[in-house]
Structure formats: C-alpha cells, structure tokens
Design a protein around this motif. Sequence first.
Motif, PDB file in Angstrom:
ATOM      1  N   ASN A 195     -10.732  10.110  -2.657  1.00 27.74           N
ATOM      2  CA  ASN A 195     -11.321   8.815  -3.037  1.00 27.74           C
ATOM      3  C   ASN A 195     -10.672   7.613  -2.345  1.00 27.74           C
ATOM      4  O   ASN A 195     -10.599   6.529  -2.928  1.00 27.74           O
ATOM      5  N   ASN A 196     -10.165   7.813  -1.137  1.00 26.56           N
ATOM      6  CA  ASN A 196      -9.512   6.725  -0.375  1.00 26.56           C
ATOM      7  C   ASN A 196      -8.314   6.111  -1.107  1.00 26.56           C
ATOM      8  O   ASN A 196      -7.995   4.933  -0.909  1.00 26.56           O
ATOM      9  N   ILE A 197      -7.656   6.891  -1.949  1.00 22.01           N
ATOM     10  CA  ILE A 197      -6.562   6.329  -2.750  1.00 22.01           C
ATOM     11  C   ILE A 197      -5.350   6.011  -1.876  1.00 22.01           C
ATOM     12  O   ILE A 197      -4.839   6.868  -1.161  1.00 22.01           O
ATOM     13  N   ALA A 198      -4.897   4.756  -1.963  1.00 26.31           N
ATOM     14  CA  ALA A 198      -3.724   4.314  -1.189  1.00 26.31           C
ATOM     15  C   ALA A 198      -2.546   3.993  -2.102  1.00 26.31           C
ATOM     16  O   ALA A 198      -1.415   3.852  -1.624  1.00 26.31           O
ATOM     17  N   GLY A 199      -2.815   3.867  -3.398  1.00 30.29           N
ATOM     18  CA  GLY A 199      -1.734   3.563  -4.340  1.00 30.29           C
ATOM     19  C   GLY A 199      -2.143   3.889  -5.764  1.00 30.29           C
ATOM     20  O   GLY A 199      -3.316   3.733  -6.120  1.00 30.29           O
ATOM     21  N   VAL A 200      -1.185   4.378  -6.551  1.00 23.48           N
ATOM     22  CA  VAL A 200      -1.466   4.687  -7.962  1.00 23.48           C
ATOM     23  C   VAL A 200      -0.361   4.157  -8.874  1.00 23.48           C
ATOM     24  O   VAL A 200       0.787   4.005  -8.464  1.00 23.48           O
ATOM     25  N   PHE A 201      -0.754   3.891 -10.097  1.00 25.69           N
ATOM     26  CA  PHE A 201       0.194   3.486 -11.147  1.00 25.69           C
ATOM     27  C   PHE A 201       0.520   4.681 -12.028  1.00 25.69           C
ATOM     28  O   PHE A 201      -0.232   5.663 -12.056  1.00 25.69           O
ATOM     29  N   ASN A 202       1.583   4.535 -12.822  1.00 22.71           N
ATOM     30  CA  ASN A 202       1.759   5.452 -13.955  1.00 22.71           C
ATOM     31  C   ASN A 202       0.850   4.945 -15.077  1.00 22.71           C
ATOM     32  O   ASN A 202       0.163   3.925 -14.922  1.00 22.71           O
ATOM     33  N   LYS A 203       0.853   5.641 -16.190  1.00 24.36           N
ATOM     34  CA  LYS A 203      -0.063   5.274 -17.273  1.00 24.36           C
ATOM     35  C   LYS A 203       0.149   3.842 -17.758  1.00 24.36           C
ATOM     36  O   LYS A 203      -0.787   3.105 -18.011  1.00 24.36           O
ATOM     37  N   LYS A 204       1.446   3.462 -17.885  1.00 20.04           N
ATOM     38  CA  LYS A 204       1.750   2.136 -18.452  1.00 20.04           C
ATOM     39  C   LYS A 204       1.670   1.013 -17.430  1.00 20.04           C
ATOM     40  O   LYS A 204       1.862  -0.144 -17.774  1.00 20.04           O
ATOM     41  N   LYS A 205       1.468   1.350 -16.159  1.00 15.86           N
ATOM     42  CA  LYS A 205       1.334   0.386 -15.054  1.00 15.86           C
ATOM     43  C   LYS A 205       2.631  -0.351 -14.720  1.00 15.86           C
ATOM     44  O   LYS A 205       2.601  -1.386 -14.058  1.00 15.86           O
ATOM     45  N   ASN A 206       3.762   0.174 -15.187  1.00 14.97           N
ATOM     46  CA  ASN A 206       5.034  -0.442 -14.777  1.00 14.97           C
ATOM     47  C   ASN A 206       5.595   0.239 -13.526  1.00 14.97           C
ATOM     48  O   ASN A 206       6.517  -0.272 -12.909  1.00 14.97           O
ATOM     49  N   LEU A 238       4.559   1.711  -9.719  1.00 15.98           N
ATOM     50  CA  LEU A 238       3.507   1.691  -8.700  1.00 15.98           C
ATOM     51  C   LEU A 238       3.991   2.420  -7.449  1.00 15.98           C
ATOM     52  O   LEU A 238       5.066   2.129  -6.927  1.00 15.98           O
ATOM     53  N   GLY A 239       3.188   3.357  -6.987  1.00 16.78           N
ATOM     54  CA  GLY A 239       3.463   4.012  -5.709  1.00 16.78           C
ATOM     55  C   GLY A 239       2.355   3.659  -4.740  1.00 16.78           C
ATOM     56  O   GLY A 239       1.178   3.691  -5.113  1.00 16.78           O
ATOM     57  N   MET A 240       2.710   3.277  -3.523  1.00 23.79           N
ATOM     58  CA  MET A 240       1.677   2.938  -2.540  1.00 23.79           C
ATOM     59  C   MET A 240       2.136   3.284  -1.131  1.00 23.79           C
ATOM     60  O   MET A 240       3.316   3.193  -0.810  1.00 23.79           O
ATOM     61  N   MET A 241       1.216   3.744  -0.301  1.00 23.59           N
ATOM     62  CA  MET A 241       1.566   4.078   1.082  1.00 23.59           C
ATOM     63  C   MET A 241       1.725   2.830   1.965  1.00 23.59           C
ATOM     64  O   MET A 241       2.607   2.795   2.803  1.00 23.59           O
ATOM     65  N   PRO A 242       0.887   1.801   1.857  1.00 24.82           N
ATOM     66  CA  PRO A 242       1.032   0.641   2.753  1.00 24.82           C
ATOM     67  C   PRO A 242       2.319  -0.144   2.506  1.00 24.82           C
ATOM     68  O   PRO A 242       2.855  -0.147   1.392  1.00 24.82           O
ATOM     69  N   HIS A 243       2.777  -0.799   3.568  1.00 25.97           N
ATOM     70  CA  HIS A 243       4.044  -1.531   3.549  1.00 25.97           C
ATOM     71  C   HIS A 243       3.823  -3.045   3.435  1.00 25.97           C
ATOM     72  O   HIS A 243       3.609  -3.697   4.463  1.00 25.97           O
ATOM     73  N   PRO A 244       3.904  -3.639   2.265  1.00 29.61           N
ATOM     74  CA  PRO A 244       3.764  -5.101   2.185  1.00 29.61           C
ATOM     75  C   PRO A 244       4.907  -5.826   2.883  1.00 29.61           C
ATOM     76  O   PRO A 244       4.724  -6.934   3.399  1.00 29.61           O
ATOM     77  N   GLU A 245       6.091  -5.185   2.923  1.00 28.36           N
ATOM     78  CA  GLU A 245       7.255  -5.854   3.525  1.00 28.36           C
ATOM     79  C   GLU A 245       7.110  -6.032   5.033  1.00 28.36           C
ATOM     80  O   GLU A 245       7.888  -6.762   5.645  1.00 28.36           O
TER      81      GLU A 245
END
Lengths: 227, 80
Positions: A183-194, A196-203
């Motif tokens: 589903n083109n997923i690039a980032g996911v949260f845990n259930k509580k949303k605290n 976050l894992g993501m492949m792209p580099h904002p830094e």
Amino acid sequence: MKSAVITFPGSNCDRDMDVALKKFGFKNKMVWHGDIELPKSDIVVLPGGFSYGDYLRCGSMASKSKIMKAVLNFANTGGMVIGICNGFQILVETGLVPGALLRNKYLEFICKNVFVKINNKQNTYFKNIENDILELHIAHNEGNYFCTSDQLKEIQDNQQIALNYCSQNGEVEKKFNPNGSINNIAGVFNKKKNVLGMMPHPERMIDLSLSGEDGSLFFNNLINNIK
Amino acid sequence: MKVSIIITLKKDVLDPQGKVIHQALEGMGFNNISEVRQGKYFEIDIKETETKRAKDKVEEMCKKLLANLVIENYEIIDAQ
C-alpha cells in the motif's frame, strides 16, 4: 525541548540528525548504544545508517543493544520515539511498530527524492503541519514494508499508517512506489502514535541551498507540538 | 551439542533474491525449475548434552533473535 539521538556502531545519519534537531531548537544529546540510561528527553531518535553492518537482518542486532531496554521502557510509558530509515528497521525488530522491512522489490539500493503523503495528522508528529505532501529523501536497500493481511487491517483500522509514497500531487499509486512496500507505506505509528518509524529522511531536507526544506517543516512543526 | 536451523521466508513474503537466482539458473539452461526460495542456515554449538534442552534453548533463540516471525519461519533440522 530535549532530544536524544542514539548512535549504534554503523549509524551514519546520527550527526545529521543532531544538526537538524539543534537547528530547530532542540537541546540534543548523543547517546551511545552501550549506555544503559537515557538522558531526560522529550523525544528519542533512532537514526539512519547500517547499524552492526546490517548483519542477520537490518536493525536486528541494534534492537537488542543495551540502550534499547531504556528506549523500550521510554516508548512503553508514552515517550516519543522516532526511527528514521535504519531506525525504522530497528523499531520493527523491537516490535514497537508492526511489520517488517524487506529487501527492495527490484533489488537496488534506492537513493533519491520522493513525495510522501501524510496520512494521519491526529498525533504529535504531524498535528498542525500545513502541507499534506512532503518531498523527502530516501536512501535504502531494505525499505519494502511488509505486514500480514491481518496486521494491515489492524493498522488501517487504528489509523497507524503515517506516510504513503505518492506523486507530487499526492496520488498514492503503484507507479509512485519506489520499493514495493504494501500500500505504498513509507511510515507507520504504534497504536498510541507516540512511536513513529519512517523510511524517508527529514534531516536531509533542512537547507534549501543543499536539498529542500520540507524537512524543516517537519522539525519546526514537531518542536512546536512538543512545547 | 550441535544444533542446525534453517530459516526461510514465509510463503506469502516476496523473495526477490530467489527470483533473480531462478532467472540466472534458467539462463544457464536449467529449465525445469518452478520456483527458488532463498533462506539462511545456522549451526549453533551449545554447551548442553540433553537433546530436548538444547532444542528448547535454540527455539528460544530463534524466536527472540535468529528469525523475524513476521516474515520468517524457522526449523530445527538436526541436533547431535
């Protein structure tokens, strides 16, 4: 606002992350993987790189390192933890976020700018961010997000999908999927949303003269949301 | 005691490396292959003399580190 970036043997985006966090006002501390305690932090960052040479499975060795006990404890008590790229791989290996990251579908290391659509803004990471689409950089060999069909249903139902690869205009379609992620997923949260894992580099997108500034939007928004 | 383990990708997980190996084999003239799946093999020399205890320990290792159960299956194929 205080942040901590964990350095594992083989991390190589830890100093970039340090620069980025400081640029937007975080008081950042670098933490060694062999430490057992985290400094007092509002957010903990697992940076990109090739921790432990990607031995066994990317992120698997780092997920068992000494400091991770403290990181798990911090995350499980509601602390904000973000994993970028190899950091995301470490997060899935700890089980803090669901799924796994497989070898890219076409077996190539991908290093390019991509567009990602923010799928959920009801969380501290993306709340109040104006843009729906960010242009960020990816550089990975194992970013092909996989989860079982049951897990996919669960993360959809719980609004845990954070980012999807998309076109410049926000179309989430197969042709804009760089690595074969479900589903083109690039980032996911845990259930509580605290967490976050993501492949792209904002830094890598915090300076217009070098790259772009959509990472700046992310960090600016992040520190304002934590305040 | 030496315990041998094979770790394979689950059936519904894409194995692009296996696919490329398959293509290479076909290119070499091996035309009767329907699928290639790549896996990992481990030999663990464990200080344990009783087979069941050794296997139990190794199984725990598989669950905690050697395999990622989201995408992989493990099988203890030998203990002696």
